[in-house]
Design a protein around this motif. Structure first.
Motif, PDB file in Angstrom:
ATOM      1  N   ILE A 145       5.703   0.958  -0.889  1.00 39.01           N
ATOM      2  CA  ILE A 145       4.565   0.124  -0.485  1.00 39.01           C
ATOM      3  C   ILE A 145       3.401   0.428  -1.434  1.00 39.01           C
ATOM      4  O   ILE A 145       2.249   0.377  -1.050  1.00 39.01           O
ATOM      5  CB  ILE A 145       4.219   0.356   1.012  1.00 39.01           C
ATOM      6  N   HIS A 186       5.829  -5.534  -3.019  1.00 39.48           N
ATOM      7  CA  HIS A 186       6.638  -5.132  -1.865  1.00 39.48           C
ATOM      8  C   HIS A 186       6.344  -5.958  -0.616  1.00 39.48           C
ATOM      9  O   HIS A 186       7.085  -5.881   0.370  1.00 39.48           O
ATOM     10  CB  HIS A 186       6.406  -3.647  -1.553  1.00 39.48           C
ATOM     11  N   ARG A 245      -1.899  -2.824   2.638  1.00 40.75           N
ATOM     12  CA  ARG A 245      -0.676  -3.630   2.515  1.00 40.75           C
ATOM     13  C   ARG A 245       0.087  -3.677   3.836  1.00 40.75           C
ATOM     14  O   ARG A 245       0.698  -4.700   4.163  1.00 40.75           O
ATOM     15  CB  ARG A 245       0.201  -3.060   1.404  1.00 40.75           C
TER      16      ARG A 245
END
Length: 338
Positions: A76, A81, A152
């Motif tokens: 990540i 991703h 993220r």
């Protein structure tokens, strides 16, 4: 009697439909070695959600390329991703389960080509690479990587974040006197050894408002390692920082012979839950509904993390419900067998 295993559990703004958690387990299946989700991951995680886990937690996702345990770990560390992780979340949420991601850095236990980094320049064992001691700049870069990973995680749609501070990986390496020999502000006293985790938590909280868990090793299996008193001290500090639950495993800090038996780690969760007055998750050879129910009814933990039993049976919650005589609603296409 109401079965606590199948009662909802609310943490901040997230309500789990039951107390069953799929524990994070490394799958080493990112076969292109780029940290991206593969078809295996989509099937693996969605099947446990269909099996009626309340929370499905993905395996350790590395916040930096050099922080992977293996080249096949999920990552990540970059936006590339996100698409795969979003698809994992879609599958989990399709069945009413909540999702969590474990953010990790392997430190000296990274089995990779190239340089690896740790608090101190000491290898895990004679067959593993000696790490480079992290400079102050490298520490700050790594803390920032955890913060960016949390950004993220939210974009990907996860409900909960867990920081991996157990099993001898980087955060654990800072916490433990067995692996941290620094003489600066990040080493020495237990207050100093906690500083790295303190700064990671603060960085994550800048960008993440959802539930935050931390996994720790409740026993280091070495007489010079952290004691339960130390771990309660760390857990009390984590609670004060806003950590919602401590997920308690054990071992992995240094090579050790560990005697495992049903529920062998539950007592660690129990001591931390009551010693630090914080919610706790129990894991470690919990295999039956009766066993899980006992842990909850006796207030030894708040959530039950199921690992190997979930590998054997994606529909373990149904097995546990049958064990307890509880009628668990399942996926409608499976009604005839359910």
């Amino acid at each position: 009697m109401k079965h606590k295993l199948f009662q909802p559990f609310t943490i901040r703004n997230v309500t789990l439909k039951n107390r069953i958690v799929m524990s994070p387990m490394c799958m080493y299946s990112s076969h292109e070695q780029d940290g991206k989700v593969q078809p295996f991951h989509l099937a693996h995680y969605e099947s446990r959600a269909a099996g009626q886990a309340g929370l499905v937690m993905t395996e350790a996702a590395s916040v930096l390329p050099e922080g992977r345990i293996s080249h096949e770990d999920l990552g990540i560390w970059e936006d590339a991703h996100l698409d795969g992780l979003k698809r994992v979340n879609e599958g989990i949420h399709r069945h009413g389960a909540a999702s969590a991601i474990q953010l990790a850095h392997a430190g000296r236990k990274a089995n990779l080509q190239g340089e690896i980094f740790a608090p101190s320049a000491k290898a895990f064992n004679t067959s593993m690479k000696e790490p480079v001691e992290m400079s102050g700049k490298k520490i700050k870069e790594t803390i920032e990587a955890f913060r960016q990973a949390a950004v993220r995680a939210e974009k990907a749609g996860f409900d909960i974040i867990e920081l991996h501070g157990a099993h001898g990986y980087l955060i654990n390496q800072f916490l433990s006197p067995l692996t941290n020999f620094r003489t600066d502000q990040y080493g020495g006293s237990r207050e100093n050894r906690y500083l790295f985790l303190h700064e990671v938590i603060e960085a994550v909280k800048e960008v993440w408002s959802g539930p935050l868990f931390v996994r720790i090793s409740g026993e280091e299996y070495h007489e010079e390692g952290n004691t339960m008193d130390d771990l309660i001290y760390f857990s009390t500090l984590m609670k004060a920082q806003g950590v919602d639950l401590i997920d308690v495993s054990s071992g992995g800090v240094v090579p050790a012979s560990i005697k495992s038996y049903p529920g062998y780690q539950v007592t660690f969760a129990e001591q931390i839950k009551h010693g630090a007055d914080v919610a706790a998750g129990a894991v470690g050879l919990i295999t039956t509904g009766t066993q899980a129910e006992e842990i909850l009814q006796n207030e030894r933990a708040d959530l039950i993390f199921i690992a190997r039993a979930f590998l054997r049976n994606p529909y373990w919650p149904k097995q546990a419900a049958d064990d307890l005589g509880y009628s668990l609603e399942g996926p409608s296409p499976y009604t005839r067998a359910w």
